[in-house]
Design a protein around this motif. Structure first.
Motif, short mmCIF file in Angstrom:
data_model
loop_
_atom_site.label_atom_id
_atom_site.label_comp_id
_atom_site.label_asym_id
_atom_site.label_seq_id
_atom_site.Cartn_x
_atom_site.Cartn_y
_atom_site.Cartn_z
N VAL A 1 -46.75 -49.70 -80.80
CA VAL A 1 -45.75 -49.37 -81.83
C VAL A 1 -46.20 -48.20 -82.71
CG1 VAL A 1 -44.65 -51.63 -82.00
CG2 VAL A 1 -46.60 -51.16 -83.42
N GLU A 2 -47.51 -47.98 -82.78
CA GLU A 2 -47.99 -46.88 -83.63
C GLU A 2 -48.29 -45.62 -82.80
OE1 GLU A 2 -49.63 -49.56 -87.36
OE2 GLU A 2 -51.12 -48.63 -86.06
N LEU B 1 -39.82 -56.27 -79.05
CA LEU B 1 -40.19 -55.81 -80.39
C LEU B 1 -38.97 -55.74 -81.30
CD1 LEU B 1 -42.77 -53.05 -79.42
CD2 LEU B 1 -43.23 -55.11 -80.79
N ARG C 1 -38.73 -57.59 -84.74
CA ARG C 1 -38.48 -56.86 -86.00
C ARG C 1 -37.38 -57.54 -86.81
NH1 ARG C 1 -40.07 -52.13 -83.63
NH2 ARG C 1 -38.11 -51.88 -82.52
N ARG D 1 -38.90 -60.03 -89.15
CA ARG D 1 -40.12 -59.65 -89.87
C ARG D 1 -40.18 -60.20 -91.29
NH1 ARG D 1 -39.50 -53.18 -89.75
NH2 ARG D 1 -37.36 -53.13 -90.44
N ARG E 1 -49.56 -54.53 -92.51
CA ARG E 1 -49.28 -53.55 -91.45
C ARG E 1 -48.64 -54.25 -90.24
NH1 ARG E 1 -54.46 -50.78 -88.85
NH2 ARG E 1 -53.53 -49.85 -86.99
N CYS E 2 -49.22 -55.38 -89.86
CA CYS E 2 -48.70 -56.15 -88.71
C CYS E 2 -47.27 -56.62 -88.97
CB CYS E 2 -49.66 -57.33 -88.50
SG CYS E 2 -49.11 -58.56 -87.32
N SER F 1 -45.10 -55.39 -91.03
CA SER F 1 -44.11 -54.31 -91.21
C SER F 1 -43.42 -54.00 -89.87
CB SER F 1 -44.78 -53.06 -91.78
OG SER F 1 -45.60 -52.45 -90.78
N HIS F 2 -44.09 -54.29 -88.75
CA HIS F 2 -43.48 -54.08 -87.43
C HIS F 2 -42.86 -55.38 -86.89
CE1 HIS F 2 -45.50 -50.21 -87.24
NE2 HIS F 2 -46.68 -50.79 -87.41
N TYR G 1 -43.91 -61.54 -82.57
CA TYR G 1 -43.83 -61.01 -81.21
C TYR G 1 -44.05 -62.11 -80.16
CZ TYR G 1 -45.86 -58.63 -77.09
OH TYR G 1 -46.18 -58.23 -75.82
#
Ligand code: SF4
Ligand code: SF4
Length: 428
Positions: free
Chosen positions: A305-306, A329, A333, A336, A389-390, A392-393, A398
């Motif tokens: 994703v990054e 994903l 999302r 999230r 960070r995890c 935010s996606h 998942y």
């Protein structure tokens, strides 16, 4: 945790106590209640594969009749499920039950499910797993018996309602020659022990089964020639022989042992392979649990994703997945904003370090579990920059996206586009 033995005893009164969730988490709840001197009537499970079976010697029933009994004041339900607890709570409420009066989430007793990776080594290199798709892996080795016993003691001190310990995470536990002693120590402490194995090496299999673990999970991702595509480095004939051997050893040493065959669904493992494995499980008396395969660990998914490149093995996994990663994903999302179900995990590495959580392979959060209070480990993780960070996606949901998918008769997940069915049948 604000619930203790006395409060549970009062809440249960004279009612039958049923645990909703007959898999590892629920069985662990059963062990914890037994250790506290409380009596359990049985298990409830929504899965038809579990209904009619026994778990830890108790019957496993469909939910409806127990929900009726709970509504009429004759039963109390303790919810013990890893990923479905919210759905189960909704069903209880919809049936007219009230939280804490008629049912209780086991998270109120213990919200940590530890795993102890007694082997840092694996003898396969599956393409969907960091053992097969990450090159810069941390050092490997085996945990010693004394270290394991010390970890178990600390867990019991810090988690009075500890239910289970998984003696695996990212390694093959049967490679550790002290595994039978570790299982015996866990049983002696009245904690449920669970192992997951690829059954490539059956050297100590008899000693392991004779030590009486509660739960063995065997993973596979195909039948016959298709087996080694996902289980890279595996040998189908040897695996098949070891499945039969495991079944015989259970009959000889430990008939109550639950054996689950976790079948990973890829494009190549559907149709005839799926049906053949399901039939084999019926023949051997194993619980057949299919679920969609996905790229693991989340180190890979975060790279994806990054925008960082993946290894060829990880790329190959993406080609074989039934629900493509972008769709997976996207679904994650959308969730999230939800809490992270992985916060329950406490993965202790073979060398006593603690991994960040159960779905990441590389980051560690503590160098020494024995020297670090559990409260401090959890505080470090909660609200950390890495978790933000995890989340935010949506990556914290998942795995749930893939695991929750309903599987149809031919092994095809219900949520996968029907035009893939043609590919699948043709590939068979
Ligand atoms: S998925 Fe299991 S068997 Fe395969 S490499 Fe990873 S730990 Fe080993
Ligand atoms: S938010 Fe991500 S990193 Fe944090 S515990 Fe959950 S899955 Fe692990």
């Amino acid at each position: 945790m604000d619930w203790d033995r006395a409060r549970l005893h009062t809440a249960f009164g004279t009612r039958d106590v049923w645990i909703w969730g007959a898999m590892i988490v629920g069985q662990g709840v059963c062990r914890a209640l037994q250790r506290a001197g409380l009596t359990v009537a049985g298990f409830i499970d929504s899965s038809p594969a579990m209904q009619g079976q026994t778990a830890l010697g108790y019957p496993v029933c469909a939910p409806e009749s127990v929900l009726d009994r709970a509504r009429d004041g004759h039963a109390f339900i303790v919810i013990g499920s890893g990923h479905h607890d919210q759905v189960i709570e909704d069903r209880c409420r919809a049936h007219g039950l009230t939280a804490e009066r008629d049912y209780l989430s086991s998270r109120r007793l213990n919200d940590i499910d530890p795993s102890v990776d007694v082997s840092g080594l694996c003898n396969l290199h599956c393409i969907s797993c960091p053992q097969g798709n990450l090159s810069d892996r941390p050092p490997t080795g085996f945990m010693g018996l004394d270290a394991y016993k010390a970890i178990l003691r600390k867990l019991l001190d810090e988690l009075p309602f500890l239910g289970s310990v998984q003696l695996y995470a990212w390694g093959e536990p049967l490679l550790n020659r002290r595994l039978p002693d570790m299982i015996a120590a866990t049983r002696e402490a009245r904690v449920l022990s669970a192992i997951s194995t690829n059954l490539k090496s059956a050297r100590d299999l008899e000693a392991v089964v004779a030590a009486r673990p509660d739960w063995i999970k065997v993973s596979a991702s195909g039948y016959g020639a298709s087996y080694a595509v996902g289980h890279t480095g595996g040998d189908w004939e040897r695996f098949l022989a070891n499945l039969h051997r495991l079944s015989r050893l259970r009959a000889r040493h430990h008939p109550e042992l639950q054996i689950v065959l976790n079948y990973h669904l890829y494009r190549h493992s559907l149709g005839e392979s799926y049906r053949a494995m399901r039939a084999l499980c019926d023949e051997l008396g194993f619980i057949f649990r299919p679920n969609m395969a996905y790229l693991y660990s989340l180190d890979n998914v975060l790279d994806y994703v990054e925008g960082r490149p993946l290894s060829p093995e990880a790329e190959r996994t993406l080609e074989l997945m039934l629900l493509d990663i972008d769709s997976g994903l996207e679904r994650a999302r959308r969730r999230r904003h939800l809490p992270c179900p992985e916060e329950r995990c406490l993965p202790i590495n073979w060398d006593g370090r603690v991994r960040f959580c159960g779905v990441y392979f590389k980051p560690f959060i503590a160098d020494d579990f024995l020297a670090t209070p559990l409260s401090e480990i959890l505080a470090r993780r909660q609200g950390s920059e890495f978790c933000r960070r995890c989340m935010s996606h949506g990556l914290h949901h998942y795995t749930a996206v893939y695991l929750e998918e309903r599987i149809l008769e031919d092994g095809l997940p219900a949520g996968v586009e029907s035009d893939q069915r043609t590919d699948v049948d043709a590939d068979d």
